[in-house]
Every structure is written in structure tokens, then in C-alpha cells.
Design an enzyme around this catalytic site. Sequence first.
Site, PDB file in Angstrom:
ATOM      1  N   CYS A 113       0.811  -1.225   0.000  1.00 58.64           N
ATOM      2  CA  CYS A 113       0.000   0.000   0.000  1.00 58.64           C
ATOM      3  C   CYS A 113       0.848   1.280   0.000  1.00 58.64           C
ATOM      4  O   CYS A 113       0.333   2.359  -0.287  1.00 58.64           O
ATOM      5  CB  CYS A 113      -0.951   0.008   1.191  1.00 58.64           C
ATOM      6  SG  CYS A 113      -2.083  -1.373   1.140  1.00 58.64           S
ATOM      7  N   HIS A 246      -3.601   7.106   2.210  1.00 62.42           N
ATOM      8  CA  HIS A 246      -3.940   5.785   1.671  1.00 62.42           C
ATOM      9  C   HIS A 246      -5.327   5.424   2.187  1.00 62.42           C
ATOM     10  O   HIS A 246      -5.644   5.649   3.356  1.00 62.42           O
ATOM     11  CB  HIS A 246      -2.910   4.755   2.136  1.00 62.42           C
ATOM     12  CG  HIS A 246      -3.330   3.353   1.860  1.00 62.42           C
ATOM     13  ND1 HIS A 246      -3.756   2.950   0.619  1.00 62.42           N
ATOM     14  CD2 HIS A 246      -3.432   2.257   2.668  1.00 62.42           C
ATOM     15  CE1 HIS A 246      -4.086   1.670   0.677  1.00 62.42           C
ATOM     16  NE2 HIS A 246      -3.900   1.231   1.906  1.00 62.42           N
ATOM     17  N   ASN A 276     -10.016  -0.467  -0.581  1.00 61.01           N
ATOM     18  CA  ASN A 276      -8.558  -0.346  -0.482  1.00 61.01           C
ATOM     19  C   ASN A 276      -7.946  -0.864  -1.785  1.00 61.01           C
ATOM     20  O   ASN A 276      -7.983  -2.060  -2.052  1.00 61.01           O
ATOM     21  CB  ASN A 276      -8.080  -1.163   0.726  1.00 61.01           C
ATOM     22  CG  ASN A 276      -6.571  -1.117   0.910  1.00 61.01           C
ATOM     23  OD1 ASN A 276      -5.837  -0.664   0.036  1.00 61.01           O
ATOM     24  ND2 ASN A 276      -6.104  -1.601   2.042  1.00 61.01           N
TER      25      ASN A 276
HETATM   26  N1  ACO Z   1     -18.631  -8.851   8.308  1.00 62.05           N
HETATM   27  C1  ACO Z   1     -19.079  -9.112   9.547  1.00 62.05           C
HETATM   28  N2  ACO Z   1     -18.276  -9.434  10.569  1.00 62.05           N
HETATM   29  C2  ACO Z   1     -16.950  -9.461  10.320  1.00 62.05           C
HETATM   30  C3  ACO Z   1     -16.409  -9.199   9.047  1.00 62.05           C
HETATM   31  C4  ACO Z   1     -17.306  -8.877   8.025  1.00 62.05           C
HETATM   32  N3  ACO Z   1     -16.902  -8.601   6.771  1.00 62.05           N
HETATM   33  N4  ACO Z   1     -15.073  -9.289   9.122  1.00 62.05           N
HETATM   34  C5  ACO Z   1     -14.766  -9.600  10.393  1.00 62.05           C
HETATM   35  N5  ACO Z   1     -15.891  -9.723  11.131  1.00 62.05           N
HETATM   36  C6  ACO Z   1     -16.036 -10.060  12.540  1.00 62.05           C
HETATM   37  C7  ACO Z   1     -14.842 -10.821  13.063  1.00 62.05           C
HETATM   38  O1  ACO Z   1     -14.947 -12.193  12.761  1.00 62.05           O
HETATM   39  C8  ACO Z   1     -14.926 -10.524  14.547  1.00 62.05           C
HETATM   40  O2  ACO Z   1     -15.890 -11.379  15.092  1.00 62.05           O
HETATM   41  P1  ACO Z   1     -15.669 -12.041  16.554  1.00 62.05           P
HETATM   42  O3  ACO Z   1     -15.559 -10.889  17.505  1.00 62.05           O
HETATM   43  O4  ACO Z   1     -16.892 -12.880  16.718  1.00 62.05           O
HETATM   44  O5  ACO Z   1     -14.390 -12.828  16.421  1.00 62.05           O
HETATM   45  C9  ACO Z   1     -15.481  -9.108  14.603  1.00 62.05           C
HETATM   46  O6  ACO Z   1     -16.060  -8.859  13.317  1.00 62.05           O
HETATM   47  C10 ACO Z   1     -14.432  -8.042  14.900  1.00 62.05           C
HETATM   48  O7  ACO Z   1     -13.289  -8.271  14.085  1.00 62.05           O
HETATM   49  P2  ACO Z   1     -12.040  -7.322  14.144  1.00 62.05           P
HETATM   50  O8  ACO Z   1     -10.991  -7.825  13.185  1.00 62.05           O
HETATM   51  O9  ACO Z   1     -11.619  -7.087  15.571  1.00 62.05           O
HETATM   52  O10 ACO Z   1     -12.686  -5.959  13.582  1.00 62.05           O
HETATM   53  P3  ACO Z   1     -12.031  -4.532  13.444  1.00 62.05           P
HETATM   54  O11 ACO Z   1     -12.857  -3.535  14.115  1.00 62.05           O
HETATM   55  O12 ACO Z   1     -10.566  -4.542  13.752  1.00 62.05           O
HETATM   56  O13 ACO Z   1     -12.183  -4.256  11.866  1.00 62.05           O
HETATM   57  C11 ACO Z   1     -10.777  -4.274   9.889  1.00 62.05           C
HETATM   58  C12 ACO Z   1     -11.551  -5.112  10.924  1.00 62.05           C
HETATM   59  C13 ACO Z   1     -11.777  -3.451   9.126  1.00 62.05           C
HETATM   60  C14 ACO Z   1     -10.046  -5.228   8.985  1.00 62.05           C
HETATM   61  C15 ACO Z   1      -9.779  -3.328  10.620  1.00 62.05           C
HETATM   62  O14 ACO Z   1      -9.064  -4.033  11.596  1.00 62.05           O
HETATM   63  C16 ACO Z   1      -8.781  -2.674   9.669  1.00 62.05           C
HETATM   64  O15 ACO Z   1      -9.124  -1.835   8.865  1.00 62.05           O
HETATM   65  N6  ACO Z   1      -7.488  -3.004   9.816  1.00 62.05           N
HETATM   66  C17 ACO Z   1      -6.401  -2.333   9.096  1.00 62.05           C
HETATM   67  C18 ACO Z   1      -6.344  -2.693   7.650  1.00 62.05           C
HETATM   68  C19 ACO Z   1      -5.182  -1.948   7.018  1.00 62.05           C
HETATM   69  O16 ACO Z   1      -4.994  -0.770   7.207  1.00 62.05           O
HETATM   70  N7  ACO Z   1      -4.348  -2.660   6.295  1.00 62.05           N
HETATM   71  C20 ACO Z   1      -3.130  -2.004   5.775  1.00 62.05           C
HETATM   72  C21 ACO Z   1      -3.187  -1.735   4.380  1.00 62.05           C
HETATM   73  S1  ACO Z   1      -3.633  -3.120   3.419  1.00 62.05           S
HETATM   74  C22 ACO Z   1      -2.240  -3.637   2.524  1.00 62.05           C
HETATM   75  O17 ACO Z   1      -1.132  -3.262   2.745  1.00 62.05           O
HETATM   76  C23 ACO Z   1      -2.498  -4.690   1.428  1.00 62.05           C
END
Ligand code: ACO
Length: 319
Positions: A113, A246, A276
Site C-alpha cells: 500500500c 492511503h 482499499n
Molecule cells: N462482516 C461481519 N463481521 C466481520 C467481518 C465482516 N466482513 N469481518 C470480520 N468480522 C467479525 C470478526 O470475525 C470478529 O468477530 P468475533 O468478535 O466474533 O471474532 C469481529 O467482526 C471483529 O473483528 P475485528 O478484526 O476485531 O474488527 P475490526 O474492528 O478490527 O475491523 C478491519 C476489521 C476493518 C479489517 C480493521 O481491523 C482494519 O481496517 N485493519 C487495518 C487494515 C489496514 O490498514 N491494512 C493495511 C493496508 S492493506 C495492505 O497493505 C495490502
Amino acid sequence: MIYSRIAGTGSYLPEKFLTNVDLESMVETSDEWITDRTGIKKRHIVASDETTTDLAYYAAKNAISAAELKPRDIDMIIVATTTPTRIFPSTAALVQEKLGIHGCPAFDIQAVCTGFVYALTVADKFIKSGSAKNVLVIGAETLSRIVDWTDRNTCVLFGDGAGAVVLQASAEPGILSTHIHCDGSFNNLLHVPTGPGSAITEDPAYIEMQGNDVFKVAVKTLSKIVDETLEANQLDKHDIDWLIPHQANIRIIAATAKKLSMSMDSVVVTVQDHGNTSAASIPLALDVAVRDGRIKRGETLLLEAFGGGFTWGSALIKF
Ligand code: ACO
């Protein structure tokens, strides 16, 4: 003294897109969850016969004409991508062929990214050393091809697209500073676990991410890169006209805006429409805001990114 400035911007998105409601019929998720946690409403997806090279080429053509140049004026091509069309030759070589120009250096950069910020940094150095005059810098991705469409943790997040700029030699400053970093100790938190040179033979290879851990490090690291950029330029946060982050997650973007005491009105946000798009996300957002008239010549822009590696970086630009 030779400086580099952005002479033109361009972008391209595949026609097809998937909304959150479309995804509800593919995995156990909801429009409400995706919108609340990420800010994403839809993402563009390539057609089966479209390649990263195609997206990069269309974005490049738009940037070249915005710069009022012809393809033959380009003397270097850098493509930032994690999803190259082929293992080799580089996507940059394939874009060069499509543009019908031959002989200039062309190569890819892989910093996930942060790839566009890395590519811009390299282009800036070539121009400032007098080795290039018009560098085509492209971020292009077809992430939909490395997404596991049965994994709700990742498949709702990513999209396809391309953005490009022509970076040009100038007597006036444009790129004021760039800052790039990597810490490979985080390589397992966000990765595709195999590749052509790997000893592990897992096939097919898809994106895996510990989203919550990535989120925490991203917010902290982006705060630090903002400080580093302002300090290097002896600027106050109020001197920034536009933040072009980003586009991974609206909550990460909002945290950086808060750090800069910036209203979200001064932040270019496209994550709702593009998802993304990794290396393509910053040049796509930049082009959107240039073309709709928000970003004007002479304004000060802060670009920042964080991604797999981990890699992170920023660029401060007088547009
Ligand atoms: N729909 C419904 N529920 C979901 C989904 C979905 N699509 N995805 C995950 N959940 C659930 C999980 O299973 C979890 O359930 P549980 O509590 O029963 O285990 C719950 O939602 C919470 O999951 P978390 O991973 O803690 O959710 P979070 O609030 O952290 O959001 C997200 C997830 C959106 C991925 C966030 O963590 C994020 O944006 N992270 C950073 C991503 C990023 O910046 N990446 C860097 C760039 S990408 C690159 O370099 C290619």
C-alpha cells in the site's frame, strides 16, 4: 537546483463494481458492519480479461494528456504494484509497450500500500539528480485476484484500479520532501504467504491479515510519519491544505486527520467508492480531487501510506 513537480494526474477504474449488498450474498456480512468498521460502500473489480497493465495504461494516458505531453516525452516509467500482470517482465515494461515508446528505463516497485509513495520518492531522486525529466509514476492493482472471496475478514476490504502522475523537472519546488520506511519484523501480520520464490507451495495464494493488530500499528505509525514530515520541513500542521491518505479504512484516516487538527473537509476520502486499492489508492484519490476542482495549484498536500511489510511513508508536495 532542479526540482520535481506534478505536471498532470490521471486514473482509471474498471467498470464493474460490487456493493456491500452484493457481498451480503457471498459471505456472512452486512452493509452496516462494512460501513461502520471501514467506511467502504463499494469497490471496483476487473473483468476476467482485464489486467493490471490495462488499468495502468489508461491511468497513464490520462496523466500524460493532463500534463499536456505526448507518450514520447516520457523518459522513465515506474509502476508500483503488488499484483503485476506477469511475474516478468515488469508491468512497467508492458505499459511502455502499450504506450508505443521504447528504450526508456521502466521498472516495478513492490511496497504494497506504500508503493506509490516509494515510487514517487524514486522518481523525485532521478529528476533532482538530472537523470530524468518526465517520469510516469503509476500505482495499479488487481487485488481482486489475490482475495479469498470466501473470507469475510478480507474480501470486503479490497478493490481494483489505477492512478498515475507525470513527475516533471522544474525550476520551482513541487515535491518538498519524501519519507519512506519498512519494518520486516511485521511481515506475517499482513501478507500473501507464498510466491514463486517461496519454499512453501500453497496454491492458490490469497491475502491474509490480522486486521485488528494492523489497525493499531497503522494508527500509531502514521501519527509518527506526520511528525517526521512536518519537522523535516519546519512546518506547522496548520500549513497543510490537503491530506491525501492511503484509503484503507475511514477510522484510520480520521485518526490521522485528528492528529493534524484537520477538518474532514480538508481530507480527500474515496474509500467509500474504491475500497482499499493498495498502491493505486493515493494517486486515484489525488486525481479525483484535482479533477473535481478541490485541489488547486500552489496548495500544500500531505500524502501518507501504510501497508504490508510493514512499509510506511509520506510525501509533502507544493501542487
Ligand atoms: N462482516 C461481519 N463481521 C466481520 C467481518 C465482516 N466482513 N469481518 C470480520 N468480522 C467479525 C470478526 O470475525 C470478529 O468477530 P468475533 O468478535 O466474533 O471474532 C469481529 O467482526 C471483529 O473483528 P475485528 O478484526 O476485531 O474488527 P475490526 O474492528 O478490527 O475491523 C478491519 C476489521 C476493518 C479489517 C480493521 O481491523 C482494519 O481496517 N485493519 C487495518 C487494515 C489496514 O490498514 N491494512 C493495511 C493496508 S492493506 C495492505 O497493505 C495490502
